[in-house]
Structures are given as C-alpha cells and as structure tokens.
Scaffold this motif. Structure first.
Motif, PDB file in Angstrom:
ATOM      1  N   GLY A  40       0.815  -1.214   0.000  1.00 46.93           N
ATOM      2  CA  GLY A  40       0.000   0.000   0.000  1.00 46.93           C
ATOM      3  C   GLY A  40       0.845   1.258   0.000  1.00 46.93           C
ATOM      4  O   GLY A  40       0.531   2.227  -0.697  1.00 46.93           O
ATOM      5  N   LEU A  41       1.924   1.244   0.760  1.00 49.55           N
ATOM      6  CA  LEU A  41       2.809   2.401   0.784  1.00 49.55           C
ATOM      7  C   LEU A  41       3.519   2.602  -0.555  1.00 49.55           C
ATOM      8  O   LEU A  41       3.774   3.739  -0.957  1.00 49.55           O
ATOM      9  CB  LEU A  41       3.837   2.263   1.896  1.00 49.55           C
ATOM     10  N   LEU A  42       3.802   1.505  -1.251  1.00 53.21           N
ATOM     11  CA  LEU A  42       4.415   1.621  -2.578  1.00 53.21           C
ATOM     12  C   LEU A  42       3.455   2.294  -3.550  1.00 53.21           C
ATOM     13  O   LEU A  42       3.860   3.142  -4.348  1.00 53.21           O
ATOM     14  CB  LEU A  42       4.829   0.245  -3.097  1.00 53.21           C
ATOM     15  N   ILE A  43       2.194   1.959  -3.449  1.00 51.83           N
ATOM     16  CA  ILE A  43       1.184   2.605  -4.301  1.00 51.83           C
ATOM     17  C   ILE A  43       1.094   4.095  -3.973  1.00 51.83           C
ATOM     18  O   ILE A  43       1.043   4.944  -4.873  1.00 51.83           O
ATOM     19  CB  ILE A  43      -0.185   1.909  -4.141  1.00 51.83           C
ATOM     20  N   VAL A  44       1.102   4.431  -2.686  1.00 52.60           N
ATOM     21  CA  VAL A  44       1.067   5.841  -2.285  1.00 52.60           C
ATOM     22  C   VAL A  44       2.306   6.568  -2.800  1.00 52.60           C
ATOM     23  O   VAL A  44       2.212   7.694  -3.299  1.00 52.60           O
ATOM     24  CB  VAL A  44       0.948   5.967  -0.748  1.00 52.60           C
ATOM     25  N   LEU A  45       3.463   5.919  -2.725  1.00 51.59           N
ATOM     26  CA  LEU A  45       4.697   6.526  -3.221  1.00 51.59           C
ATOM     27  C   LEU A  45       4.628   6.756  -4.729  1.00 51.59           C
ATOM     28  O   LEU A  45       5.044   7.805  -5.221  1.00 51.59           O
ATOM     29  CB  LEU A  45       5.882   5.622  -2.868  1.00 51.59           C
ATOM     30  N   MET A  46       4.069   5.813  -5.455  1.00 53.84           N
ATOM     31  CA  MET A  46       3.930   5.972  -6.903  1.00 53.84           C
ATOM     32  C   MET A  46       2.949   7.091  -7.234  1.00 53.84           C
ATOM     33  O   MET A  46       3.192   7.889  -8.144  1.00 53.84           O
ATOM     34  CB  MET A  46       3.486   4.654  -7.543  1.00 53.84           C
ATOM     35  N   LEU A  47       1.841   7.173  -6.501  1.00 53.02           N
ATOM     36  CA  LEU A  47       0.870   8.243  -6.733  1.00 53.02           C
ATOM     37  C   LEU A  47       1.481   9.605  -6.423  1.00 53.02           C
ATOM     38  O   LEU A  47       1.273  10.566  -7.171  1.00 53.02           O
ATOM     39  CB  LEU A  47      -0.389   8.013  -5.895  1.00 53.02           C
ATOM     40  N   PHE A  48       2.224   9.691  -5.331  1.00 50.57           N
ATOM     41  CA  PHE A  48       2.882  10.945  -4.984  1.00 50.57           C
ATOM     42  C   PHE A  48       3.882  11.350  -6.064  1.00 50.57           C
ATOM     43  O   PHE A  48       3.945  12.512  -6.454  1.00 50.57           O
ATOM     44  CB  PHE A  48       3.584  10.825  -3.629  1.00 50.57           C
ATOM     45  N   SER A  49       4.645  10.385  -6.539  1.00 55.07           N
ATOM     46  CA  SER A  49       5.629  10.666  -7.578  1.00 55.07           C
ATOM     47  C   SER A  49       4.950  11.121  -8.865  1.00 55.07           C
ATOM     48  O   SER A  49       5.395  12.062  -9.519  1.00 55.07           O
ATOM     49  CB  SER A  49       6.474   9.420  -7.832  1.00 55.07           C
ATOM     50  N   GLY A  50       3.859  10.448  -9.231  1.00 60.07           N
ATOM     51  CA  GLY A  50       3.118  10.850 -10.424  1.00 60.07           C
ATOM     52  C   GLY A  50       2.488  12.218 -10.278  1.00 60.07           C
ATOM     53  O   GLY A  50       2.509  13.030 -11.208  1.00 60.07           O
ATOM     54  N   TYR A  51       1.952  12.500  -9.108  1.00 57.69           N
ATOM     55  CA  TYR A  51       1.350  13.810  -8.867  1.00 57.69           C
ATOM     56  C   TYR A  51       2.401  14.910  -8.962  1.00 57.69           C
ATOM     57  O   TYR A  51       2.178  15.947  -9.582  1.00 57.69           O
ATOM     58  CB  TYR A  51       0.680  13.844  -7.490  1.00 57.69           C
TER      59      TYR A  51
END
Length: 176
Positions: free
Chosen positions: A148-159
């Motif tokens: 879940g944290l990896l998904i959040v990290l990817m979303l943050f990076s994309g944002y």
C-alpha cells in the motif's frame, strides 16, 4: 541434549500448520540443510547468525539513510549507534526470529522511499522500494502494508511530476 536420539525432522505433516510461506524460514531452512551433518548447536548458531546478519544490514541501511538525508558522517554514525544499540533490535536480531527480516524490509523501504522522493524516479530507488516491498510481503502478514505504501509513493511521484502540466492544461486543478 547431546546424547538424545531425537529425530532431525518433524514427523507432523505438514510441518507448517499456518499454511503460509515465509522468506525468512526459507532462508533458515537452507542454512539447516547446508549444515545438516553438524550438531544441533552448530545449526542453531548459523540460524542465529542469519538474524544477526539481517540486523547488521538494517543498521547499515540506517546509516545510508542518515547520509542520504544530508547528515554529516559523525551525526549519521551517532544516529546509527542509537539504532544499533536499541534493546528491541538487539533482542530481535540475536535470536531466530522472523521479525528481523520484516524490520529490515521496512527500513529498506524507508531508504528507497527517501531516495525516490529526493532524487526522483530512478532505477535504483524503484528497485530498492520494490525489493523491500517483496521482502516484506513474503516475510510476514504486516509486510502487506508496504504494498500500500508503494502505491502511495507511486501516486505521490506521479502527482509531483504531472501536477504542473495539469495546472497548465486545466486551471480548475488548482482547487485540488
């Protein structure tokens, strides 16, 4: 204990009654097979040595993280010594315990996340975060948090990467 006739293997089948697979126990069973001709004390010593090695890697990751955060070598060493001599880490890494690999996975993920956020999307940061996630997921149940944290990290990076272009294209994105 030395004079016992105990069997080396468990007669209960399946021996793993929880039905789960763990990377730590897989590594430990490899050590057990490698030193199967040695005494129980030797096998236990090498199994404990696995935990000690993982604990040492955790301390190394803490030092690398402190240096990545821009701390001087002296401050990073003091920070690392606080972690290295933390009583629960010492207790966990000195016995055969699955939790030390989970601690290592979280530490490695934290280091990979800091790399990812500070230097952007690089092969090194993505690989470290992904490997840490896989280690965590295949070690123990709470390791799923890293996915879940990896998904959040990817979303943050994309944002962070696409937010400026989104604002140029759609002025209403400023509301978000």
């Amino acid at each position: 204990i030395r004079n016992s006739n105990w069997k080396q293997y468990i007669d209960t089948y399946p021996a793993n009654t929880s039905g789960t697979w763990s990377l730590y126990y897989w590594l430990g069973s490899g050590i057990e097979r490698l030193f199967s001709d040695n005494s129980i004390f030797d096998r236990l010593f090498f199994a404990r040595l696995l935990s000690v090695a993982i604990g040492a890697l955790t301390v190394l990751v803490a030092y690398l993280l402190a240096r990545r955060l821009g701390w001087s070598p002296i401050i990073a060493s003091m920070f690392t010594s606080l972690i290295a001599f933390q009583p629960m880490l010492l207790a966990t890494s000195s016995v055969v315990n699955i939790d030390i690999l989970l601690i290592f996975a979280f530490s490695l993920f934290f280091y990979g996340g800091v790399l990812w956020i500070s230097s952007g999307l690089t092969i090194q940061s993505v690989c470290i975060a992904l490997v840490a996630t896989l280690i965590g997921v295949f070690t123990k149940g709470p390791g799923i948090i890293l996915a879940g944290l990896l998904i959040v990290l990817m979303l943050f990076s994309g944002y962070r990467r696409y937010s400026a272009s989104c604002r140029d294209l759609f002025p209403y994105c400023l509301l978000f």
